[in-house]
Structure formats: C-alpha cells, structure tokens
Design an enzyme around this catalytic site. Structure first.
Site, PDB file in Angstrom:
ATOM      1  N   GLU A  20      -2.835  11.669   3.141  1.00 38.31           N
ATOM      2  CA  GLU A  20      -3.633  11.103   4.237  1.00 38.31           C
ATOM      3  C   GLU A  20      -3.485  11.984   5.467  1.00 38.31           C
ATOM      4  O   GLU A  20      -2.423  12.553   5.725  1.00 38.31           O
ATOM      5  CB  GLU A  20      -3.191   9.671   4.562  1.00 38.31           C
ATOM      6  CG  GLU A  20      -4.053   8.999   5.621  1.00 38.31           C
ATOM      7  CD  GLU A  20      -3.579   7.594   5.936  1.00 38.31           C
ATOM      8  OE1 GLU A  20      -4.399   6.765   6.380  1.00 38.31           O
ATOM      9  OE2 GLU A  20      -2.373   7.316   5.745  1.00 38.31           O
TER      10      GLU A  20
ATOM     11  N   GLU B 152       0.855  -1.191   0.000  1.00 36.30           N
ATOM     12  CA  GLU B 152       0.000   0.000   0.000  1.00 36.30           C
ATOM     13  C   GLU B 152       0.892   1.242   0.000  1.00 36.30           C
ATOM     14  O   GLU B 152       1.915   1.287   0.684  1.00 36.30           O
ATOM     15  CB  GLU B 152      -0.909   0.010   1.235  1.00 36.30           C
ATOM     16  CG  GLU B 152      -1.776   1.254   1.361  1.00 36.30           C
ATOM     17  CD  GLU B 152      -2.670   1.205   2.600  1.00 36.30           C
ATOM     18  OE1 GLU B 152      -3.064   0.083   2.999  1.00 36.30           O
ATOM     19  OE2 GLU B 152      -2.963   2.270   3.184  1.00 36.30           O
TER      20      GLU B 152
END
Length: 583
Positions: A151, A146
C-alpha cells in the site's frame, strides 16, 4: 493439544534445539487466461468505501474499455488514462476516474501468499493496494481484521504493510531491528504500533503500520523491473511476516522451486505478533484477497499537498484526477504470478474454517499422495473417487444477490444467476482436474473422462520458467496412470528412445536374415535333388527320390558348379531329406 503447540511447549522447556519449520504446499495459482472469471474474483461496482475519486468498473465494462487483460503468464489491470471526468454529470455519468477493484471468492484463515509484480500503480493522486480483509453481513469491518501487504500513495518509494483491527491488538513489544528489518510508521505523537483503527495518538484508521525497504513501491519499484512479495499469515505460530525481493536479486531457490520455507529467508521487513496477551489471532478471520486502484480518498487526499506540492498549488487532488487523464498512464498492476500456499501440518483443518475446493484438495493430496503412490492403482482410484464426491458435494452455492458491506459503508455485489451457475459448475470441474493432476506427480483417471489424460496445466509463476509442471511425461495407456519425470530425466528419455529404435532395427534385420536362410535352404534342397543323378554311384536311389529327380527341371551350369564344391555326401543327405534306412 495441537501438535505444534506441544512442540512450542517443548522448545520453551529447552528439550528441543529448534522449532520445526512449517511445510507449505501450493493450494492455488490464480494465473491464467481465466484470471478474471467470476469463480475467482468478484468486481466491486459500488461506491468506494474509502471515499476515493473513482468509478469502479464491472468485469464487462473493464474488458470493453481495456482496463483488464489476462494471459497465461501475465495479468494487467489498470485505470482509465484517456477520459476527462465530469463529476457533476448526474445519474448515469462517471463518479470518478474509471478503475478496478476485485476481491477473491475464496476466504482464507491463514497461508502464505506470494505475488510477483512487474509493475505497480504509481503517480500523484494514485492510491493502490494489495490487501486482505474479512467481513460479512453480521461481522462488519474491522471485526474480522485487515492485512495490507502492499500500500502507498502518490510518489512513495516504500510500501506500507499494516494491520487494522478492533480494540485489543497491540504490537508494543515488537521492535524494529530486532523482529523486523523495516521501521514503524509515525502516528500523531507516537509510533503506529497499535492496530486498533481508533487508537489514541495515531491517525484515524492508521492501524499498526510498518515501512518496507527502499524501492519496494512506486517508480523506483517499476524502474527496477518489479519484484516479489511473500506475505505469511500463521495463526498457529502466531505472526504475520512479509518479505520483499527486488528483481535484480531474484527470489530464494525454494521460492523458485515452489517449495517455500519462510524460516530460511532471514529477517522479514515486516513482522506482527499474534498472542493471547497482545493481539489475539481471533482478530483475523475469513479474509479475502483484494487488488484495487483508487484515487485521493482517505489516504491520498490528506497527503496530496506534501507529496505533490507543485500540483496542489493549482488544484485539489480530486480536480487533478478528474481533469488530467494523461497523468495516469502508470496507474496499472502488471502481475506475473500469484500463488497461495497452505501449511501441510495435521492441524490444517483448524487453519481454514471457510475451506473451499482449493484447501480441500490440497489437504487431500497431502494426506493421500504417498499412500496412493504405493497402493494398487484401482484401490487408489476408488479412494479418490470417494473423496472427489465429498469435495464436489460440499461446494457452497454462490448467492444470487448477496449483500456485502465494505469498510466504512454499504456495498452491493451483484451475483447474477448465470454467473453463479457457471461458477459452481467450473469449481466442480476444477476440483476433479486438480485431483487428477496435482497429487504427488501421479494422475488418476475418473469415470466420465475419455481418452488418455492430457498434459499437466502449465501455470508458471515466472515467464519464461522451467518448473516441475512442464516436465515430459510417460503415458501408460493400459492403466491410465501417468508418471511425471523431472527435467533431469529428459536424457534418460532420449536414451530409452534410441535403445528402442536399436532393438526394433535388430528385430527387422533378424527377420530379413531368417527369410534369406529359408530361401537358401530351399534352393540348396532343390540343387541337392538335382545332384542325385550325379552322385548316383554313392548309393541306390529311392523310388521317391527318383521321381523327384525325374520331375525336376534341368540344373543350370552355375548350380552344377556349386554341386561340385560339396564335399560331404552326408551333408547332401541332410539338405535333400534323403536320410533314413535304405529301401
């Protein structure tokens, strides 16, 4: 040995002064009114695998409730900001605040991903992300890794850029200030430089995480007008690199021109190394792009009290999300551009194992662009027709009901038969259109298409923007070949048009003058025939001339006056056709 590996070895030996820059060409632009169509993205409608207080909407529900919209220059997706949620409503009721999570149909094995954002979700309880991950039914997350590009949660003003992997991916030899301009995030009792989701001394599923520059997230980002992120995943050179340019500074000229050269951008704010002894590139494979907005969850809930203490003193993060819809008016993405670039090197095939139409066409265009321009038109069309059939025949048919497992739990993606058929048909049409339009500025017609080729689609990353895709074009109808001239050639078009008008006007004037001269000669001949009686003493009349004179109407006084001005009898002979031997 791969060409760039040979080059790297030569550099290590000191035989070359610098590493050759990776050449990137754009393989896909997601922007447009069809952004949310099923051939681009799938909508996640199962429970949130990160345990957020959210109810992810389907495409139809998101459109109906105004959670998504797309135009040529802007895409918006956000969360509900009007509904008070009852999490105990039972079956059929909302399980959390309605929101959106989408995942790209295309899986990538490297590339440069550039996203231009006008606004990103922010606010207490909000946890948005733009990220990539790989997974299938046989490789459960985090087997294929990932990569979180953007974020954060709550009131953060710096983005977090993070890798999540299985054991065996350490970044201990990557140093802040030397390899990247950001800083390492802090774990439990150490820097978070181990990408393993279960690494000791770090928070659960923290991964190796680096903080971006101030103003790269949240309210500060939005108040600055947004900005552009460029995330590079290069398994050949062995790194992940990420840059951020706020709106006030703008992007580098090569990014604006869609000819990005990451090696010219200076030190990235985030850098992760891929190497055999630290973190093997095989930790990352077949990753797909994801946009989502969730609430609280595994990241937001534990940090809620610290980030929003005045609210946390009254209620939990989940209760706040359920009861306060008016607090989420800023929970939306506003995207101005999303482009994917692939390296144009000979090892392209090894970079994307799950190549779909976009990668195939880009590699084809890069390989045949120059040769096609120099070859005869009919030969080039034949080559492209054959390549098109290969691309079209190789398109994977989407599954009717493919199970999908998301990080942390089972997840079901509902591929309806009708949507799958539409996606397959559209991909074939898109493949043909891209072959016609995107090959080195030259368009070639294919059988089955009627009329003259249309204008190149204008999917600009910035609105308004003057890029090469909006240039004027010259259409050569005889061959169907269309040449695109750059913007600086527009004055040449005007000059050519004016010159054509002048040539046409000159031709018309010439025809008018020729007509006048013919009429004058005919009139002069008629006058000359009448003169025969006047100049009779000069020579005897021929029988034919006398008959002509006898049958001619009487001359007017004006014509007689003109006759008196004629000085040379030989000229009269020429005009009247009276030359030749005497009878």
């Amino acid at each position: 040995m791969e060409p760039r590996r040979v080059l790297a070895f030569a550099l290590a030996a000191g035989s070359l002064p610098a590493r050759a820059a990776t050449i990137y060409t754009r393989s896909q632009s997601y922007m447009g009114e069809d952004f949310f169509e099923p051939f681009h993205w799938s909508f996640h409608t199962a429970k949130d695998p990160t345990h957020g207080a959210v109810d992810f909407a389907s495409y139809e529900t998101a459109v109906q409730n105004g959670l998504v919209s797309a135009s040529r220059g802007k895409v918006v997706m956000g969360a509900d900001a009007t509904t008070v949620v009852d999490p105990h409503a039972g079956e059929g009721g909302l399980q959390g605040r309605p929101s959106v999570r989408i995942m790209s149909r295309t899986a990538y094995n490297g590339g440069l991903f550039i996203v231009d954002l006008e606004h990103m979700p922010t606010g207490c309880g909000v946890w948005p992300a733009f990220w990539m991950y790989g997974e299938d039914s046989e490789h459960i997350w985090p087997a294929w890794g990932e990569f979180d590009v953007i974020e954060g949660a709550h009131r953060a003003n710096r983005t977090m850029t993070t890798l999540h992997t299985t054991p065996g991916c350490s970044q201990a030899d990557v140093h802040a200030g030397e390899h990247f301009s950001g800083k390492w995030m802090q774990g439990l009792d150490r820097l978070a430089d181990n990408c393993d989701v279960g690494a000791e001394g770090q928070w659960g599923n923290q991964g190796c995480s680096q903080a971006g520059p101030d103003g790269s997230f949240g309210t500060a980002f939005n108040e600055g007008g947004g900005g552009t992120f460029a995330a590079e995943w290069d398994p050949i050179d062995g790194h992940f690199r990420t840059w951020f340019w706020p709106r006030r500074t703008g992007v580098p000229p090569d990014v604006a021109a869609r000819k990005p050269n990451p090696d010219s951008w200076g030190r990235p704010y985030s850098y992760f190394r891929l190497s055999d002894d630290g973190c093997n590139k095989d930790h990352f494979k077949n990753m797909r792009l994801v946009f989502d907005i969730t609430f609280c969850g595994d990241l937001g809930a534990p940090t809620f009290a610290e980030s929003c203490p005045e609210i946390a003193n009254k209620m939990t993060c989940e209760e706040f999300v359920y009861r306060s819809p008016e607090s989420f008016t800023e929970a939306y993405w506003s995207i101005l551009g999303l482009d994917v670039y692939q390296a144009g090197s000979p090892d392209q095939s090894s970079r994307n194992e799950d190549v779909r139409s976009d990668g195939s066409i880009e590699a084809l265009a890069g390989a045949l662009g120059v040769a096609g321009r120099e070859a005869r038109h009919d030969e080039t069309v034949a080559v492209f027709e054959g390549a098109l059939s290969v691309v079209a025949d190789s398109q994977p048919e989407p599954p009717v009901a493919a199970p999908w497992n998301a990080p942390g739990g089972a997840e079901q993606f509902d591929y309806e038969v009708e949507a799958a058929a539409r996606a397959a048909a559209h991909e074939r049409d898109a493949a043909k259109a891209r072959l016609e339009h995107d090959v080195d500025g030259i368009s070639y017609p294919f059988p089955g298409r009627s009329g003259v080729l249309g204008q190149v689609p204008d999917s600009r990353m910035h609105e308004p923007d003057l890029h090469a895709e909006s240039y004027p074009s010259i259409v050569m109808k005889a061959t169907g070949l269309r040449l695109h001239l750059p913007a600086f050639a527009a004055p040449l078009h005007v000059a050519m048009f004016v010159a054509a008008l002048l040539v046409l006007a000159s031709a018309v004037a010439g025809l008018v003058g020729l007509g006048k001269r013919i009429l004058e000669r005919r009139r002069a001949a008629r006058v000359a025939r009448g003169l025969l009686s006047v100049v009779h003493p000069l020579r005897p009349l021929r029988h034919q001339e006398w008959l002509c004179h006898r049958n001619s109407p009487a001359l007017t006084p004006q014509e007689l006056e003109e006759l008196r001005g004629l000085a040379d009898a030989r000229e009269l002979d020429e005009l009247s056709g009276a030359g030749g031997a005497e009878p």
